[in-house]
Design a protein around this motif. Structure first.
Motif, short mmCIF file in Angstrom:
data_model
loop_
_atom_site.label_atom_id
_atom_site.label_comp_id
_atom_site.label_asym_id
_atom_site.label_seq_id
_atom_site.Cartn_x
_atom_site.Cartn_y
_atom_site.Cartn_z
N ARG A 126 1.05 -1.06 0.23
CA ARG A 126 0.13 0.09 0.42
C ARG A 126 0.51 1.21 0.29
N ILE A 127 1.90 1.53 0.75
CA ILE A 127 3.03 2.78 0.69
C ILE A 127 3.64 2.52 -0.36
N ASP A 128 3.83 1.70 -1.37
CA ASP A 128 4.34 1.41 -2.75
C ASP A 128 3.50 1.52 -3.24
N GLY A 129 2.44 1.39 -3.18
CA GLY A 129 0.72 1.80 -3.95
C GLY A 129 0.68 3.91 -4.48
N TRP A 130 0.50 4.39 -3.04
CA TRP A 130 1.14 5.85 -3.03
C TRP A 130 1.74 6.42 -3.55
N LEU A 131 2.90 5.76 -2.89
CA LEU A 131 3.86 6.62 -3.79
C LEU A 131 4.25 6.23 -5.18
N LEU A 132 3.35 5.24 -5.88
CA LEU A 132 3.74 5.45 -7.39
C LEU A 132 2.70 6.49 -7.78
N SER A 133 1.60 6.84 -6.89
CA SER A 133 0.65 7.44 -7.73
C SER A 133 0.64 8.33 -7.88
N THR A 156 21.41 -3.55 7.14
CA THR A 156 20.86 -2.73 8.87
C THR A 156 20.29 -1.90 7.76
N PHE A 157 19.37 -1.25 6.58
CA PHE A 157 18.53 -0.16 5.82
C PHE A 157 18.34 -0.79 4.43
N ARG A 158 17.11 -0.05 3.94
CA ARG A 158 16.81 -0.80 2.24
C ARG A 158 16.93 0.48 1.96
N VAL A 159 17.19 0.38 1.40
CA VAL A 159 16.89 2.06 0.72
C VAL A 159 15.92 1.81 -1.02
N TRP A 160 14.72 2.27 -0.94
CA TRP A 160 14.04 2.07 -2.13
C TRP A 160 13.88 2.99 -2.83
N THR A 161 13.14 3.05 -4.38
CA THR A 161 12.13 3.89 -4.95
C THR A 161 11.54 3.03 -5.18
N VAL A 162 10.24 3.49 -6.19
CA VAL A 162 9.59 3.27 -7.44
C VAL A 162 9.20 4.24 -8.72
N TRP A 163 9.04 3.74 -9.97
CA TRP A 163 9.54 4.20 -10.41
C TRP A 163 7.91 3.32 -11.68
N ARG A 164 7.96 4.70 -12.57
CA ARG A 164 6.35 4.13 -13.52
C ARG A 164 7.28 4.93 -14.72
N LEU A 169 16.95 10.14 -9.24
CA LEU A 169 16.94 9.90 -7.75
C LEU A 169 17.45 10.90 -7.27
N THR A 170 16.73 11.43 -6.23
CA THR A 170 17.58 12.46 -5.56
C THR A 170 16.52 11.85 -4.19
N GLN A 171 16.78 13.37 -2.66
CA GLN A 171 16.55 13.23 -2.01
C GLN A 171 14.39 12.77 -1.53
N ARG A 172 13.98 13.72 -3.04
CA ARG A 172 12.51 13.36 -3.23
C ARG A 172 11.94 12.13 -3.15
N PRO A 219 5.25 -2.45 -17.27
CA PRO A 219 5.07 -2.77 -15.38
C PRO A 219 6.06 -1.55 -14.75
N ALA A 220 5.45 -1.46 -13.21
CA ALA A 220 6.45 -0.58 -12.20
C ALA A 220 7.40 -1.24 -11.72
N LEU A 221 8.53 -0.11 -11.80
CA LEU A 221 9.41 -1.07 -11.39
C LEU A 221 10.31 -0.80 -10.05
N THR A 222 11.01 -1.58 -9.38
CA THR A 222 11.49 -1.75 -8.32
C THR A 222 12.98 -1.08 -8.03
N ALA A 223 13.82 -0.60 -8.01
CA ALA A 223 15.36 -0.08 -7.60
C ALA A 223 15.66 0.17 -5.77
N GLU A 224 16.33 -0.59 -5.42
CA GLU A 224 17.04 -1.15 -3.71
C GLU A 224 17.99 -1.07 -4.25
N THR A 225 18.69 -1.14 -2.75
CA THR A 225 19.94 -1.36 -2.26
C THR A 225 19.70 -1.42 -0.83
#
Length: 325
Positions: A10-17, A170-178, A27-30, A158-164
């Motif tokens: 649901r969080i990813d869907g909200w960010l994707l919209s 110890t941390f997951r950094v990710w972004t969603v891309w349409r 990719l920026t801080q936003r 389809p929407a894509l996800t990038a992460e590291t």
């Protein structure tokens, strides 16, 4: 885990919209997000226990170990966020694929930083099938992402996800891309199709011009599948060489009699099937078969007509018409 997955979805869907479709993304801080992983929460609990034990027993070495680990985690959080931040991603135009086979997208990652970016993964959102790469300093790297289309047609990528999770996990950094591109999915060809239908008589003027063209040039217009006993002079050796180079033994012979008076039409009514998808699948197989034989062929389906021709452009036009019918 199901509840966590649902919340994350649901969080990813909200960010994707909130992201407009685009084939390029910087990719920026936003648009880069960070949360602790399960290992991160476990480490945080361990550090809390160490801190309480050090306070209770007044252990100076315990304080040293606790704050040393906490400092390392803080530095790792900064490095992890910086690994993804500042990266530029570009989606290459997707190629057409057949339904039932995996489609592959190519994403180019550009790194303008002087340091290498390690452990960057990309996947179709929600698929769990990750492709990992390292992006060199001031260079680029290409990631191939597989996706299985459900049916034929013109589909959005389809929407894509990038992460590291580099460097400590110890941390997951990710972004969603349409992405904004669309992908053409051809119908799946029938596995064992029947032979090509019989040719239809040419109209008067077309038949005369075909005969004149053939006799005047001293060549044969039509070809057919090779039959045992055909004279060697009738074998199309150019197409035979191409077939051998492709690892096939589908030889063809010139036909001096039939194609002078007939033309090949691949008609949906000639398939003998009532199911729409079955008709389209058989027509797709016939198109590929006729293209391999190198004959002129036309397609009639759903009230749309493509006149007989041959070649790569004609094959693509026929497959596109079958896809969108």
């Amino acid at each position: 885990m199901n509840a966590v997955g649902a919340i994350r979805s649901r969080i990813d869907g909200w960010l994707l919209s909130r992201r407009p479709p685009s084939d390029t993304l910087e990719l920026t801080q936003r648009n880069v997000y960070i949360v602790p992983t399960r290992a991160g929460w476990t480490l945080a609990l361990t550090l809390l226990v160490l801190l309480v034990a050090s306070i209770n027993y007044q252990l100076n070495l315990g304080y040293l170990l606790t704050f040393l680990l906490a400092g390392s985690v803080a530095v790792g959080m900064h490095v992890c966020h910086g690994t993804l931040r500042g990266l530029a991603m570009h989606l290459m135009p997707p190629d057409a694929h057949y339904a039932g086979s995996a489609a592959v997208f190519r994403v180019v990652l550009h790194n303008a930083r002087r340091g290498v970016r390690y452990g960057i993964g990309m996947a179709v959102r929600g698929s769990g099938q990750w492709a990992w790469t390292d992006v060199p300093a001031q260079g680029s790297s290409t990631v191939e992402i597989a996706f299985l289309p459900e049916r034929r047609g013109l589909h959005p990528v389809p929407a894509l996800t990038a992460e590291t999770r580099f460097p400590l996990g110890t941390f997951r950094v990710w972004t969603v891309w349409r992405p904004a591109s669309r992908m053409l999915v051809y119908p799946a060809p029938e596995v064992h199709p029947p032979p090509l239908p019989a040719g239809e008589p040419l109209s008067g003027s077309a038949a005369v011009s075909s005969v004149v063209r053939s006799l005047g040039a001293g060549e044969y217009d039509g070809v057919r599948a090779y039959r045992r006993g055909d004279p060697l002079k009738l074998v199309v050796w150019k197409k035979a060489a191409q077939a051998l180079a492709a690892g096939s033994e589908e030889f063809v012979s010139r036909d001096a009699q039939q194609t002078q008076r007939e033309e090949l039409w691949l008609d949906a009514q000639a398939t003998g099937l009532a199911d729409v998808e079955g008709r389209v699948s058989r027509l797709c197989a016939w198109v590929l078969m006729a293209d391999r034989l190198g004959v002129d062929y036309g397609v009639r389906v759903g009230g749309r007509v493509l006149k007989p021709s041959q070649g790569e452009a004609h094959r693509r036009a026929c497959l596109e018409m079958l896809t969108l019918c």
